[in-house]
Design a protein around this motif. Structure first.
Motif, PDB file in Angstrom:
ATOM      1  N   ILE A 185      -7.269   1.104  -7.262  1.00  0.00           N
ATOM      2  CA  ILE A 185      -7.080   2.410  -7.877  1.00  0.00           C
ATOM      3  C   ILE A 185      -7.188   3.545  -6.866  1.00  0.00           C
ATOM      4  O   ILE A 185      -6.388   4.486  -6.880  1.00  0.00           O
ATOM      5  N   GLU A 186      -8.178   3.466  -5.982  1.00  0.00           N
ATOM      6  CA  GLU A 186      -8.421   4.577  -5.061  1.00  0.00           C
ATOM      7  C   GLU A 186      -7.725   4.379  -3.712  1.00  0.00           C
ATOM      8  O   GLU A 186      -7.286   5.343  -3.090  1.00  0.00           O
ATOM      9  N   GLN A 187      -7.671   3.112  -3.250  1.00  0.00           N
ATOM     10  CA  GLN A 187      -7.078   2.850  -1.934  1.00  0.00           C
ATOM     11  C   GLN A 187      -5.634   2.344  -2.002  1.00  0.00           C
ATOM     12  O   GLN A 187      -4.996   2.194  -0.961  1.00  0.00           O
ATOM     13  N   PHE A 188      -5.150   2.032  -3.185  1.00  0.00           N
ATOM     14  CA  PHE A 188      -3.774   1.536  -3.383  1.00  0.00           C
ATOM     15  C   PHE A 188      -3.501   0.258  -2.585  1.00  0.00           C
ATOM     16  O   PHE A 188      -2.414   0.075  -2.054  1.00  0.00           O
ATOM     17  N   HIS A 189      -4.486  -0.623  -2.510  1.00  0.00           N
ATOM     18  CA  HIS A 189      -4.312  -1.923  -1.864  1.00  0.00           C
ATOM     19  C   HIS A 189      -4.212  -2.988  -2.953  1.00  0.00           C
ATOM     20  O   HIS A 189      -5.155  -3.749  -3.198  1.00  0.00           O
ATOM     21  N   ALA A 190      -3.067  -3.023  -3.618  1.00  0.00           N
ATOM     22  CA  ALA A 190      -2.911  -3.932  -4.746  1.00  0.00           C
ATOM     23  C   ALA A 190      -2.965  -5.394  -4.314  1.00  0.00           C
ATOM     24  O   ALA A 190      -3.553  -6.239  -4.996  1.00  0.00           O
ATOM     25  N   GLY A 191      -2.328  -5.708  -3.193  1.00  0.00           N
ATOM     26  CA  GLY A 191      -2.340  -7.093  -2.726  1.00  0.00           C
ATOM     27  C   GLY A 191      -3.739  -7.556  -2.358  1.00  0.00           C
ATOM     28  O   GLY A 191      -4.159  -8.659  -2.725  1.00  0.00           O
ATOM     29  N   TYR A 192      -4.474  -6.707  -1.640  1.00  0.00           N
ATOM     30  CA  TYR A 192      -5.834  -7.091  -1.239  1.00  0.00           C
ATOM     31  C   TYR A 192      -6.759  -7.187  -2.449  1.00  0.00           C
ATOM     32  O   TYR A 192      -7.584  -8.103  -2.538  1.00  0.00           O
ATOM     33  N   SER A 193      -6.628  -6.262  -3.400  1.00  0.00           N
ATOM     34  CA  SER A 193      -7.464  -6.340  -4.600  1.00  0.00           C
ATOM     35  C   SER A 193      -7.123  -7.563  -5.441  1.00  0.00           C
ATOM     36  O   SER A 193      -8.006  -8.158  -6.077  1.00  0.00           O
ATOM     37  N   ALA A 194      -5.849  -7.965  -5.453  1.00  0.00           N
ATOM     38  CA  ALA A 194      -5.479  -9.192  -6.168  1.00  0.00           C
ATOM     39  C   ALA A 194      -6.120 -10.411  -5.514  1.00  0.00           C
ATOM     40  O   ALA A 194      -6.581 -11.336  -6.207  1.00  0.00           O
TER      41      ALA A 194
END
Length: 318
Positions: free
Chosen positions: A283-292
């Motif tokens: 949400i804050e860092q826009f790292h969707a791949g890493y958060s997944a």
């Protein structure tokens, strides 16, 4: 009349079932009925397979991308996100916080819940129903309500510091949720306050189902209260212990709302959990791949903890 000469009673002819409008009932064959059970569980299959497992599969695919979650095009990243997790100090910090939090909350909740269940299982305590309601009431409270109340109580000018100062303790300006050395333990205390009622309820239900003859036999054999507690009561509550330990571990691993609403993972990263770290990344860092990738690690940890505890429980039964 000779009893043997009486005519033999014949069974009445089978009556054909008729439906509500009087037409004969249609016989149900094996080929027709074998699909009927699937129709009953079809909604659950759609919900579980179509949402949960497909969602996990989609998250696993996103975890192999270098993607911010917004752009229509994502770059394949292979296992780079998982490699980054192994060297991410924030990730290992969340694992440490989970271990401390789970150890404190599960141990305290099980001990307090069992103590209160044993205490209120007899007829010595007056107004037992009132105590049960008071113990279970925090379980049904919304996390937003609990967070708002504790933020006020635990502020430097809150009621807790005023109470401690009133009884002569030097606690006039302690920031329970803002001190990096105290914040994690304060969150654990809030969790213990909220969920001890559930442990109490499960232990009380289990104690009510126990065979009282065993306790009477122990009393006749001259067993002390500690021998009765440790050698008779505790082994019979093995299943309840396993359920509470399992649900406690999974609950500690998924802890998010109370942390997000009180400390937000701070100060610094002193109360950062894996769930809040995932939220921050996507949400804050826009790292969707890493958060997944972090989410897949969370699922794997939950499965591993569940498997280990179930195997330990079965080993204890054998």
């Amino acid at each position: 009349m000779n009893r043997n000469s009486a005519p033999a009673l014949e069974a009445p002819p089978p009556v054909k079932r008729r439906d509500a409008v009087g037409t004969p009932a249609v016989p149900t064959g094996a080929g027709q009925s074998k699909y009927v059970p699937w129709l009953y569980i079809l909604p659950v299959l759609i919900l579980v397979v179509g949402i949960v497992y497909v969602g996990i599969g989609y998250t696993g695919w996103v975890s192999t991308l270098d993607w911010n979650g917004i752009d229509p095009v994502a770059e394949p990243a292979g296992l780079a996100n998982y490699t980054q997790i192994t060297t991410d100090p924030a990730f290992w910090q969340t694992i440490t916080h989970f271990a401390v939090f789970a150890l404190l909350t599960i141990t305290a909740q099980m001990a307090l819940g069992l103590f209160m269940a044993v205490l209120l299982s007899g007829s010595v305590v007056f107004a037992r129903t009132l105590y049960k309601i008071v113990l279970f009431l925090p379980v049904i409270l919304a996390p937003a309500v609990i967070a708002t109340a504790f933020r006020s109580l635990l502020s430097p000018q809150g009621s807790l510091n005023a109470f401690l100062t009133g009884i002569g303790l030097p606690a006039s300006d302690i920031a329970w949720l803002a001190d990096p050395h105290l914040a994690l333990f304060t969150l654990a205390a809030m969790n213990i306050w909220q969920w001890t009622g559930l442990s109490f309820l499960l232990y009380q239900a289990a104690i009510a189902q126990l065979d009282q003859d065993l306790f009477e036999a122990a009393a006749l054999d001259g067993a002390s209260w500690w021998q009765t507690f440790s050698l008779v009561l505790l082994p019979q509550l093995r299943g309840t212990h396993a359920i509470l330990a399992l649900t406690g571990c999974i609950g500690a691993l998924k802890t998010f709302d109370i942390v997000y609403l009180t400390t937000g993972g701070g100060p610094g990263r002193s109360t950062e959990f894996l769930t809040t770290y995932i939220y921050e990344q996507v949400i804050e860092q826009f790292h969707a791949g890493y958060s997944a990738a972090l989410s897949i690690v969370l699922v794997i940890l939950a499965l591993l903890l569940s498997t280990v505890q179930i195997r330990a429980y079965r080993f204890g039964e054998e």
